[in-house]
Scaffold this motif. Structure first.
Motif, PDB file in Angstrom:
ATOM      1  N   GLY A  37       0.819  -1.211   0.000  1.00 24.92           N
ATOM      2  CA  GLY A  37       0.000   0.000   0.000  1.00 24.92           C
ATOM      3  C   GLY A  37       0.851   1.257   0.000  1.00 24.92           C
ATOM      4  N   TRP A  38       0.303   2.323   0.547  1.00 20.26           N
ATOM      5  CA  TRP A  38       0.956   3.631   0.516  1.00 20.26           C
ATOM      6  C   TRP A  38       2.321   3.643   1.177  1.00 20.26           C
ATOM      7  CZ3 TRP A  38      -0.153   7.807  -2.219  1.00 20.26           C
ATOM      8  CH2 TRP A  38      -1.408   7.895  -2.804  1.00 20.26           C
ATOM      9  N   ARG A  60      -2.027  -8.724  -1.740  1.00 21.15           N
ATOM     10  CA  ARG A  60      -2.606  -7.892  -2.801  1.00 21.15           C
ATOM     11  C   ARG A  60      -1.519  -7.553  -3.814  1.00 21.15           C
ATOM     12  NH1 ARG A  60      -4.705  -2.373  -0.636  1.00 21.15           N
ATOM     13  NH2 ARG A  60      -2.800  -1.592  -1.561  1.00 21.15           N
ATOM     14  N   PHE A  63      -0.828  -1.958  -6.024  1.00 20.17           N
ATOM     15  CA  PHE A  63      -0.976  -0.779  -5.185  1.00 20.17           C
ATOM     16  C   PHE A  63      -2.328  -0.168  -5.518  1.00 20.17           C
ATOM     17  CE2 PHE A  63      -0.837   3.871  -5.258  1.00 20.17           C
ATOM     18  CZ  PHE A  63      -0.633   4.123  -3.925  1.00 20.17           C
ATOM     19  N   LEU A  64      -3.058   0.280  -4.501  1.00 26.39           N
ATOM     20  CA  LEU A  64      -4.380   0.854  -4.736  1.00 26.39           C
ATOM     21  C   LEU A  64      -4.393   2.325  -4.339  1.00 26.39           C
ATOM     22  CD1 LEU A  64      -7.418   0.727  -5.301  1.00 26.39           C
ATOM     23  CD2 LEU A  64      -7.719  -0.193  -3.002  1.00 26.39           C
ATOM     24  N   THR A  66      -6.164   4.646  -2.987  1.00 30.72           N
ATOM     25  CA  THR A  66      -7.385   4.686  -2.178  1.00 30.72           C
ATOM     26  C   THR A  66      -8.205   5.982  -2.246  1.00 30.72           C
ATOM     27  OG1 THR A  66      -5.980   5.177  -0.302  1.00 30.72           O
ATOM     28  CG2 THR A  66      -6.793   2.919  -0.494  1.00 30.72           C
TER      29      THR A  66
HETATM   30 MG    MG Z   1      -3.106   1.713  -0.171  1.00 28.43          MG
END
Ligand code: MG
Ligand code: FAD
Ligand code: MG
Ligand code: MG
Ligand code: MG
Length: 551
Positions: A37-38, A60, A63-64, A66
């Protein structure tokens, strides 16, 4: 095979010998990062590719982005524009990716226990060894012990957003079917958002925009009058972590837009067709109420992941916070061997224990000088030195130490011109109480990732140049790099064709200009040119043709 559980230990990777760069890095210290993630991405993008043998472990594989997730739920943006394959990011540092989730950390053996679920329902467990470990696993949805969450939708992953989108369009179609009664139509088109934080608010705003702008062109106009959007918020205001002006603006805007904002309301349970909650009226008396609903979005905050709980629990005596892994200001996990384990982002918190730190320091000093600490008086010059020391070590406290001189006079209760031990302790405790914990935001996680990336690059340099005896018994992190300091760049939220900003006491609310500013901030933060191009295309497409109403 080895470790406490006698599991296979991953010693080499498929592609270690693939190219010259990978051959070189396979002999470097092993840097293992948990999460994609971040925090994790901020780190990977800022560490020097040739200094470490980098492995990212996360269930996962992407990278999302958000902050834009609420926009994807109603087709303002495409899912594809919000994700970036983690392999592509990792490849830029000649690193490796393992699709699995971390289960446990063995601090003594420097192993991460990892589990991968296989398609046949079984799982494969193994250890990944590390020299440096970074925990950046984020958080998970908080149920607050409410029953019926199986009937709710969430908004944390791309899959969640897809399910929300499907449900919105399914309900619209069901409402159009012949034989659906008026009451049933109303229920299907009643959207209830539990939680008045930025995620819930932005979803409500996006949904409302969609219903107003695109619904009428594509669905029977009659539906418009049957649609309702509700926000159930336990606090007195929505966006209550923002500046009050902003929170008020958002609330007024929503009331104008006829989004139903229910404050001081606590959800009790969710049933397949309704949400049951209790709301305090003006006299503070709680009344039980219910809302029929076709969709309920649960976004009431977050809690620890299992691995985060496990890490905190396996370091008893050092970890005291129930809501996150505690680190020092260099982001090192308290209680783990120094300089080996770090934690960043939503799963972590930085402990500012100024009082403890200074008192400890003074005690050792007093022992050396052979004086009793209770009788010790601190002079003005000594206080200035202490304040300087605090500012360096606890950057988050700096803003509360601007008035060094007047603090001294204020806490010198007996006007002796010196601070007695008790007076100093009171002063320090006062500062401790003013330092707030860091927010659980992308901004913070990203800054911490970038900080560690830069620090690790410096550490690699230092390890090469410092003679071994210099390094032993010294706090090398502190030697080569400053402690982490968070810089608040403002909070922002989208509230339906308008956006709100909260920047260090300045607040900005407004229409189109703010919306473009809102977009451009995130546009600039997106991780690659690819996602930036996709975002741009999405906004353009939407401007020209309206939102995409296919799931
Ligand atoms: Mg994230
Ligand atoms: P995450 O980004 O959540 O990453 C955690 C990673 O760890 C994930 O890849 C996950 O798969 C992985 N993981 C989980 N468990 C394990 C395990 N056991 N082993 C290995 N890996 C694991 N913040 C803002 O600042 N502005 C916004 O506008 C904003 N909007 C948001 C909107 C939504 C819908 C959501 C859900 C969040 C939003 N946030 C926003 C908050 C922000 O996304 C988080 O604060 C941020 O993602 C935290 O970063 P992180 O690296 O700690 O965790
Ligand atoms: Mg992360
Ligand atoms: Mg994290
Ligand atoms: Mg005094």
């Amino acid at each position: 095979i080895g470790g406490p559980k006698n599991l296979p230990i991953l010693e080499s990777y498929l592609d270690d010998e693939e190219c010259e760069a990978k051959k070189i890095s396979s002999h470097k210290p092993r840097l293992v990062i948990l999460g994609s993630g971040w925090g994790a991405v901020g780190l990977v993008k800022n560490v020097n590719p040739n200094d470490y043998h980098i492995t990212v472990i996360s269930p996962r594989n992407h990278f999302l982005f958000t902050p834009m997730l609420p926009s994807a739920t109603v087709g303002t943006l495409e899912f594809r524009s919000l994700v970036e394959p983690i392999r592509r990011i990792v490849a830029s540092v000649n690193g490796h990716y393992i699709e699995a989730s971390a289960e446990k950390v063995e601090f003594q053996d420097r192993l991460v226990e990892v589990k991968q679920h296989l398609p046949d329902g079984s799982s494969r467990d193994f250890y990944v060894p590390y020299d440096k470990l970074v925990v950046a696993v984020g958080s998970q949805t908080n149920s607050h012990g409410v029953n019926g969450l199986e009937y709710c939708n969430f908004l944390k992953t791309i899959e969640d957003a897809r399910l929300v989108r499907e449900k919105v369009f399914r309900n619209l179609e069901l409402a159009c079917l012949p034989g659906t009664s008026e009451d049933e139509r109303k229920r299907l088109l009643s959207f209830v958002v539990c939680g008045g934080g930025p995620t819930g608010v932005e979803f409500a705003a996006e949904l409302y925009d969609f219903l107003n702008e695109d619904l009428c062109n594509t669905y029977p106009k009659l539906l418009r009058n049957l649609v309702s959007v509700h926000i159930v918020q336990s606090q007195g205001h929505i966006l209550n972590t923002y500046d009050e002006k902003i929170s008020q603006y958002a609330q007024e805007r929503f009331i104008n837009d006829s989004i139903d904002v229910l404050t001081n309301a606590r959800v009790k349970s969710v049933e397949p067709d309704r949400v049951i909650f209790s709301q305090k009226n003006a006299d503070g008396v709680a009344e039980n109420k219910e809302l029929p609903c076709g969709m309920c979005l649960w976004s009431t905050g977050v809690t620890l992941c299992d691995i985060t709980k496990d890490i905190a629990a396996s370091l008893p005596g050092h970890q005291r916070n129930k809501r996150a892994i505690e680190t020092d200001t260099h982001l090192r996990v308290l209680g783990a061997p120094l300089g080996e384990v770090y934690a960043i982002g939503d799963c972590s918190t930085v402990r500012t224990n100024i009082t403890e730190h200074i008192v400890e320091f003074l005690k050792t000093y007093a022992v050396k000088a052979n004086v009793s600490i209770e009788n010790y008086e601190i002079t003005f010059q000594q206080w200035r030195d202490i304040a300087q020391n605090i500012k360096r070590r606890f950057p988050q406290a700096s803003e509360h130490l601007r008035r060094v001189d007047s603090l001294f006079t204020e806490f010198d209760q007996d006007h002796s011109g010196t601070l007695a031990f008790a007076e100093l302790t009171a002063l320090l405790k006062n500062i401790d109480s003013k330092v707030t914990s860091l927010p659980a935001t992308a901004q913070r996680a990203n800054q911490q990732g970038i900080y560690l990336g830069r620090k690790f690059t410096k550490l690699a340099r230092a390890q090469e140049s410092l003679a071994m005896d210099e390094v032993v018994n010294k706090d090398i992190d502190d030697l080569v790099h400053r402690p982490f300091a968070y810089h608040h760049l403002g909070s922002l939220a989208y509230v339906g064709n308008a956006a709100v900003f909260d920047f260090n006491g300045y607040s900005l609310v407004g229409g189109l200009v703010a919306v473009y500013l809102w977009r451009s901030v995130y546009f600039a933060q997106s991780v690659s040119f690819r996602t930036r191009a996709l975002l741009f295309m999405d906004w353009l497409t939407r401007g020209l043709f309206g939102r995409d109403i296919t799931p």
